[in-house]
Design a protein around this motif. Sequence first.
Motif, PDB file in Angstrom:
ATOM      1  N   UNK A  20       0.812  -1.218   0.000  1.00 36.82           N
ATOM      2  CA  UNK A  20       0.000   0.000   0.000  1.00 36.82           C
ATOM      3  C   UNK A  20       0.843   1.265   0.000  1.00 36.82           C
ATOM      4  N   UNK A  21       2.092   1.168   0.502  1.00 37.52           N
ATOM      5  CA  UNK A  21       2.988   2.320   0.587  1.00 37.52           C
ATOM      6  C   UNK A  21       4.393   1.892   0.171  1.00 37.52           C
ATOM      7  N   UNK A  22       5.105   2.790  -0.491  1.00 43.32           N
ATOM      8  CA  UNK A  22       6.537   2.622  -0.683  1.00 43.32           C
ATOM      9  C   UNK A  22       7.226   3.859  -0.110  1.00 43.32           C
ATOM     10  N   UNK A  23       8.389   3.648   0.464  1.00 42.36           N
ATOM     11  CA  UNK A  23       9.139   4.721   1.128  1.00 42.36           C
ATOM     12  C   UNK A  23      10.473   4.862   0.395  1.00 42.36           C
ATOM     13  N   UNK A  24      10.776   6.068  -0.049  1.00 45.20           N
ATOM     14  CA  UNK A  24      11.922   6.197  -0.947  1.00 45.20           C
ATOM     15  C   UNK A  24      12.602   7.544  -0.792  1.00 45.20           C
ATOM     16  N   UNK A  26       6.357  -0.023   9.152  1.00 47.34           N
ATOM     17  CA  UNK A  26       5.199  -0.469   8.371  1.00 47.34           C
ATOM     18  C   UNK A  26       5.085  -1.995   8.418  1.00 47.34           C
ATOM     19  N   UNK A  27       6.210  -2.678   8.199  1.00 42.83           N
ATOM     20  CA  UNK A  27       6.207  -4.139   8.163  1.00 42.83           C
ATOM     21  C   UNK A  27       5.889  -4.734   9.525  1.00 42.83           C
ATOM     22  N   UNK A  28       6.465  -4.182  10.575  1.00 46.82           N
ATOM     23  CA  UNK A  28       6.263  -4.768  11.907  1.00 46.82           C
ATOM     24  C   UNK A  28       4.816  -4.691  12.361  1.00 46.82           C
ATOM     25  N   UNK A  29       4.160  -3.574  12.082  1.00 46.34           N
ATOM     26  CA  UNK A  29       2.806  -3.410  12.605  1.00 46.34           C
ATOM     27  C   UNK A  29       1.760  -4.082  11.716  1.00 46.34           C
ATOM     28  N   UNK A  30       2.063  -4.215  10.433  1.00 53.06           N
ATOM     29  CA  UNK A  30       1.059  -4.728   9.492  1.00 53.06           C
ATOM     30  C   UNK A  30       1.225  -6.196   9.155  1.00 53.06           C
ATOM     31  N   UNK A  31       2.443  -6.722   9.312  1.00 59.89           N
ATOM     32  CA  UNK A  31       2.712  -8.083   8.872  1.00 59.89           C
ATOM     33  C   UNK A  31       2.931  -8.182   7.378  1.00 59.89           C
ATOM     34  N   UNK A  32       2.833  -7.055   6.659  1.00 58.80           N
ATOM     35  CA  UNK A  32       3.097  -7.023   5.222  1.00 58.80           C
ATOM     36  C   UNK A  32       4.544  -6.601   4.968  1.00 58.80           C
ATOM     37  N   UNK A  33       5.060  -6.965   3.814  1.00 59.14           N
ATOM     38  CA  UNK A  33       6.424  -6.584   3.459  1.00 59.14           C
ATOM     39  C   UNK A  33       6.501  -5.072   3.284  1.00 59.14           C
ATOM     40  N   UNK A  77      18.848  -0.632   7.175  1.00 62.17           N
ATOM     41  CA  UNK A  77      18.253  -1.968   7.272  1.00 62.17           C
ATOM     42  C   UNK A  77      18.740  -2.750   8.479  1.00 62.17           C
ATOM     43  N   UNK A  78      19.716  -2.222   9.201  1.00 59.25           N
ATOM     44  CA  UNK A  78      20.258  -2.963  10.339  1.00 59.25           C
ATOM     45  C   UNK A  78      19.174  -3.310  11.350  1.00 59.25           C
ATOM     46  N   UNK A  79      18.313  -2.357  11.674  1.00 65.16           N
ATOM     47  CA  UNK A  79      17.300  -2.605  12.687  1.00 65.16           C
ATOM     48  C   UNK A  79      16.291  -3.645  12.224  1.00 65.16           C
ATOM     49  N   UNK A  80      15.865  -3.561  10.963  1.00 60.97           N
ATOM     50  CA  UNK A  80      14.933  -4.550  10.430  1.00 60.97           C
ATOM     51  C   UNK A  80      15.554  -5.938  10.441  1.00 60.97           C
ATOM     52  N   UNK A  81      16.847  -6.013  10.152  1.00 59.47           N
ATOM     53  CA  UNK A  81      17.532  -7.304  10.161  1.00 59.47           C
ATOM     54  C   UNK A  81      17.595  -7.878  11.574  1.00 59.47           C
ATOM     55  N   UNK A  82      17.975  -7.041  12.538  1.00 62.80           N
ATOM     56  CA  UNK A  82      18.119  -7.520  13.913  1.00 62.80           C
ATOM     57  C   UNK A  82      16.777  -7.914  14.512  1.00 62.80           C
ATOM     58  N   UNK A  83      15.729  -7.157  14.186  1.00 60.89           N
ATOM     59  CA  UNK A  83      14.405  -7.468  14.723  1.00 60.89           C
ATOM     60  C   UNK A  83      13.708  -8.566  13.925  1.00 60.89           C
ATOM     61  N   UNK A  84      14.200  -8.852  12.733  1.00 58.86           N
ATOM     62  CA  UNK A  84      13.607  -9.838  11.837  1.00 58.86           C
ATOM     63  C   UNK A  84      12.275  -9.337  11.273  1.00 58.86           C
ATOM     64  N   UNK A  85      12.348  -8.210  10.585  1.00 62.86           N
ATOM     65  CA  UNK A  85      11.181  -7.627   9.930  1.00 62.86           C
ATOM     66  C   UNK A  85      11.283  -7.849   8.423  1.00 62.86           C
ATOM     67  N   UNK A  86      10.162  -8.162   7.767  1.00 69.92           N
ATOM     68  CA  UNK A  86      10.196  -8.404   6.318  1.00 69.92           C
ATOM     69  C   UNK A  86      10.217  -7.109   5.518  1.00 69.92           C
ATOM     70  N   UNK A 106       6.116   6.782  11.837  1.00 74.37           N
ATOM     71  CA  UNK A 106       5.400   7.254  10.654  1.00 74.37           C
ATOM     72  C   UNK A 106       5.051   6.080   9.740  1.00 74.37           C
ATOM     73  N   UNK A 107       6.003   5.160   9.560  1.00 76.33           N
ATOM     74  CA  UNK A 107       5.730   3.974   8.750  1.00 76.33           C
ATOM     75  C   UNK A 107       4.680   3.086   9.376  1.00 76.33           C
ATOM     76  N   UNK A 108       4.741   2.932  10.703  1.00 75.67           N
ATOM     77  CA  UNK A 108       3.746   2.111  11.396  1.00 75.67           C
ATOM     78  C   UNK A 108       2.349   2.689  11.224  1.00 75.67           C
ATOM     79  N   UNK A 109       2.225   4.013  11.284  1.00 78.27           N
ATOM     80  CA  UNK A 109       0.913   4.621  11.095  1.00 78.27           C
ATOM     81  C   UNK A 109       0.391   4.373   9.684  1.00 78.27           C
TER      82      UNK A 109
END
Length: 564
Positions: A25-29, A64-71, A88-97, A433-436
């Motif tokens: 639904x969203x892309x961040x760039x 966005x990924x953590x709260x929604x379960x979507x990539x 991407x370090x935080x997403x890798x350590x937390x294991x977020x898609x 912001x991404x989670x919202x």
Amino acid sequence: MPAKTSAPMNGARYIAESFDALGVTHVFFMDAILRPTLVEMESLGITRILAHSEKSAAYMADGYARVSGHVGVCMAQSVGAANLAAGLQDAYLHRAPVVALTGRKEPMLRYRNAYQEVDHTPLYQSVTKASMDVAEARELPHLLAQAFRMAVDGSPRPVHLDVNGLGGEVIERGEVPDAVLPEPVLGRLPVHRPIAARDAIAAAAERLMRAERPIMVIGAGAIQVDANAAILSLAERCNIPVATSLGGRTIIPTTHPLHVGTVGTYSAPPANRLVHEADLVIFVGCHAGDQPTNNYTVPAQGTAIIQIDLDGQEIGRNYPGVTPVWGCPRQAVTDLDAATTARSDWEAWAAHVGKVVKDWRADMEPLATSDVAPIRVERLCRAISDALPENGVLVADTGYSGIWTATMLDLPHPGQSYLRAAGSLGWAYPAALGAQCGAPERPVVCFSGDGAFYYHLSELETQRRWNIPVVTVINNNSGFGQGTPKVASFYEGRTGSPEEINRFGPTDFAAIARDFGVEGIRVEDPAELGPVLERAIAARKPVLIDVVTDIDPRAPEAWNPPAI
């Protein structure tokens, strides 16, 4: 369901249609990347969030990924690839898609001192499951699907696609002759997962029945598979206390009588002490790294352990000799619950645990209700606890923000979520912001220190531009509070200026927010906290609350086992 096919199309349209099929639904760039693709996305209703830095874009995709379960999807041009990788370090350590796309220079420019070009693959090697090169548009059908498949499978983690062209233009212009779109199921965490074997469940149940003082330690892996109800059922029926890592914090309400609290280095004293007292620890979706185990001392090496995890590579990694249960944590805990008969002495153990936690809470109550100014952070945490709605999302930064919110901020409702930085200072605000964006119907509150907020305060403009209704709370103590005592200790017996190492400000962030077009409120009186928070959250608009706090009070410190 067979894959959706389309007539041949160019790469830009194929990427856009693929994202749509995958439920993005969203892309961040960060400009300039895949511009024609972004144009195609608009026609498909995909929201394009332009950030002010590549790291912010990555953090937004992570939240966005953590709260929604979507990539979550983030993108940057070739020269921004290094910055995106760092994010991407935080997403890798937390294991977020997360799937990250970057442009790269064309092949004829490689190894020829091309302007601002470095090899991207090594940059992504340690923060992704894979970094794949997309040389031709016709590769998109299998590589794009594979990136999403890898991002959500097993332990979710980021995947990187390096597309041909400085901004990906070679891939965008190329033709995709066999335009088979990815399966929609690849766009989110899987519903169906490997089932734990019956003999593994039986062995775990037999081991549990021999324990006198069992306790569960829950990690983010249990949250990702929606194991909340299964954990609560086992805990309540068998009187088994529940401790959590930071990532597993809302598996059951934090005010539940069986909730021990966060365990490890970011914990209040009772949690480590009680896990250390247990004679059996059940790790569920927790990889038992140094943080949730207090540097591998809680539980002590040699303690009986059952480890339940979807990723078999993690079972026994840090605590050998465990009783292994490989499979979906939700199903495994449900089956373990059905295979276990509660022992009568577990009730006394649970009562002991409950009393220890209750006594500690009573000791903290005067701090949580203190009227002193500058405001104590304990009082701030209590105000947020009271104001956060039943379906609210709390996003916390790392360091002291993580410790304060893990120990002094309650999340008493089953529908609440807690997202925290896995170590990247400044992560929380862009991630919120991404989670919202990932959960537009849920109120999101960001808890950040002033030191962390400085990193990405430019995203106030992004928040205003998109009217993202996050309420950001700044714990503003004009410095890095966590390290203050240690820095002071290095100056014992000598003169100098310790404040130059970890003090800054003072800064009025409310005024800065207003300059960006976001409502800014400065709070110096603790009596104002509750009403201000409630109004801000109810307003459902961008708000920043700048809370002036005292840098000297210490967050609760973890209990350490006695030295042997």
